[in-house]
Design an enzyme around this catalytic site. Sequence first.
Site, PDB file in Angstrom:
ATOM      1  N   ALA A 130       0.841  -1.190   0.000  1.00 16.06           N
ATOM      2  CA  ALA A 130       0.000   0.000   0.000  1.00 16.06           C
ATOM      3  C   ALA A 130       0.882   1.248   0.000  1.00 16.06           C
ATOM      4  CB  ALA A 130      -0.913   0.000   1.220  1.00 16.06           C
TER       5      ALA A 130
ATOM      6  N   GLY B 182       0.404  -4.992   0.960  1.00 11.82           N
ATOM      7  CA  GLY B 182      -0.732  -5.078   0.057  1.00 11.82           C
ATOM      8  C   GLY B 182      -0.414  -5.790  -1.235  1.00 11.82           C
TER       9      GLY B 182
ATOM     10  N   GLU C 210      -0.807  -9.347  -0.436  1.00  8.17           N
ATOM     11  CA  GLU C 210      -2.239  -9.600  -0.273  1.00  8.17           C
ATOM     12  C   GLU C 210      -2.940  -9.703  -1.622  1.00  8.17           C
ATOM     13  OE1 GLU C 210      -3.613  -7.604   3.830  1.00  8.17           O
ATOM     14  OE2 GLU C 210      -2.402  -6.261   2.585  1.00  8.17           O
TER      15      GLU C 210
ATOM     16  N   GLU D 104       3.880  -5.308   7.952  1.00  5.86           N
ATOM     17  CA  GLU D 104       3.173  -4.153   8.500  1.00  5.86           C
ATOM     18  C   GLU D 104       3.379  -3.936  10.000  1.00  5.86           C
ATOM     19  OE1 GLU D 104       0.576  -5.397   4.930  1.00  5.86           O
ATOM     20  OE2 GLU D 104       1.919  -6.330   6.393  1.00  5.86           O
TER      21      GLU D 104
END
Length: 271
Positions: free
Chosen positions: A70, A115, A118, A138
Amino acid sequence: MTVDATEMPVLIEHDGPVTVLTLHRPAALNALNGALLIRLEQALDDVRRSTGTRAVVVTGSGERAFSAGADLGELAGLETSAAYDMLSRGQRVLRALERSTVPVIAAVNGVALGGGFELVLACTFPVLSTRARLGLPETGLGLMPGYGGTQRLTRAVGTARAAHLMLAGHRLDAASAHAIGLTPVAPVDGDVCAAAVEIAHTIAGRGPRAVGATLTALRAGADVGLDAGLALETALAAQLTAGPEAAVGIAAFHERRTPVFADRTPIEGEL
C-alpha cells in the site's frame, strides 16, 4: 499482443483470450494507491463483461517489484473513518479479483510486500520469479495487514506459519513459497510473465464454462461446510454435463481431435 499504453496506472494488454494487467507505478515500486486500485477494479469489471477473455495475468512494471504494498503516503495521518474507507476499497477490489469468473494468475516478478502480497493471495494462484520475495511487514510499522492478509494467508498456510510471517515480518523467497504450497509452479529463472501467460493460454483452451464453474465450486468450498460444497458441485457439474460445452468436448474426444470451445457465458450458480 495489443497494448493500450494510455491506461495508467494499470497497463492493459490483450493476447488473444488472455488479458495481462500490469501494475504500472515503477517509480513507487508499483505501490497500491487509490488511483491504481480504482483502475484495477475497472479493468476487472471489463474482464467480467468480456466474453472473449478466458484468463488474466497480473504482474508488475519493471524488474524490481510486483508491488511494494500500500502507498504509505496516502495512509499517513488518516483519521479512523478515512482509513476505514481506504482499506474497505482495497478489500473490495481484492475480493472482486478473488471472485473473478476467469482465472487470475499473479506473475510475481520481484518483491510483493504488504498489500502487494495480499493481492497475490487474492489471485487464483501465483507464478514466482526466482527474484520474488513475499512478506507482510506491516507490524514493524505499527500497522497490520488490511487487504485480507490475515484471512487469506492463514487459509493458505495455516495459523502458525501465517503468524510467523506477519508478527516477525519474515520474508519468503520463491523456493520457500513453493515448498509450503503458496504456488503450484516451480520458481521461474527468466521471464515470469511469459511463463504465466503460457499457463493462461493453456487454461484458455479449455472449456470456459467448465473453468468458471470449477472456480465457483473451489471458492464456495473454502467458505461452507462439506455437504453444502458437494451439493453445489453436483448442481454445477450436472448443468455442464447437459450443456453445449460437454457435447463439444466429448465429440472431440471420440474423434481424437482438440476441442474448440465457444466464448464463455455464465451458468446458473456461478458467482
